[in-house]
Enzyme design. Sequence first.
Site, PDB file in Angstrom:
ATOM      1  N   CYS A 138       0.768  -1.101  -0.017  1.00 57.28           N
ATOM      2  CA  CYS A 138      -0.236   0.032   0.010  1.00 57.28           C
ATOM      3  C   CYS A 138       0.905   1.220   0.055  1.00 57.28           C
ATOM      4  O   CYS A 138       1.802   1.078   0.899  1.00 57.28           O
ATOM      5  CB  CYS A 138      -0.944  -0.052   1.328  1.00 57.28           C
ATOM      6  SG  CYS A 138      -1.840   1.510   1.556  1.00 57.28           S
ATOM      7  N   CYS A 181      -0.731   3.614  -7.118  1.00 54.30           N
ATOM      8  CA  CYS A 181      -1.617   3.153  -5.968  1.00 54.30           C
ATOM      9  C   CYS A 181      -1.607   1.607  -6.276  1.00 54.30           C
ATOM     10  O   CYS A 181      -1.815   1.496  -7.666  1.00 54.30           O
ATOM     11  CB  CYS A 181      -2.836   3.480  -6.050  1.00 54.30           C
ATOM     12  SG  CYS A 181      -4.298   2.820  -4.919  1.00 54.30           S
TER      13      CYS A 181
END
Length: 261
Positions: free
Chosen positions: A70, A177
């Site tokens: 992440c 992302c």
Amino acid sequence: MKIALMDSGIGLLAAAAAVRRLRPDADLVLSSAPDTMPWGPRTPQYVTEQALAVAEAAASHRPDALIVACNTASVHALPALRARLEPDVPVIGTVPAIKPAAADGGPVAIWATPATTGSPYQRGLIREFARGLAVTEVPCPGLADAVEHGDQDGIDAAIAAAAALTPGDVRAVVLGCTHYELVAERIRAAVQAPGLPPLVLHASAEAVASQALRRIGAAPAPGASADGTVTVLLGGRTGSLPEHTLEYEEGRLLKAVSPVR
């Protein structure tokens, strides 16, 4: 061998699939907290608190390494995660692949969440690795959420909006992302300009998977027996991958070769 991965939601699938391709015999622990997402708009303190909880749930399964799959958690919580878990569990963060994208020359676009776009963190990476290149930061509101929930119309709309903000002469796109890696080919199709060389997408999953193996002294063995298991943790409790993860190649790979428990 046991490798744990953590994220707010299913963005960890890309790195998990990369580990699976390198070591199909490795057991995987996928730890997330989808009820707390999205993390991108939250305060650093909130992200750190949630990331520590998700990481500790994974660490209770005694993995050999933990991948922070992440970008947001890596930006805000990596020092806290390392302080809490290392040296017992090596912690590998995820950094947007701006350096390799810049090495190939510009122009470059960086697709990221609105919170990451224009952030001091991302601007610092651009200054360090892409100084002098034409770099466009492209915010992608709603894309991670749409990917998380398998909202196909939402994915199409978010990609189209981001593509409209991406200059037509861009030769490379950094996927900033981990959720975006699950729809990489759809992003490529939306940005690719007719008559120009194929667009290059720069993601992080392969790099973090390789780094995790290096940290524990393991070599890639893609021909190993595909008997690794997958343990899914949702908010610290044993669960299962959502059915819509089968809409993504990475989700299909994990379910096809691994008994999920």
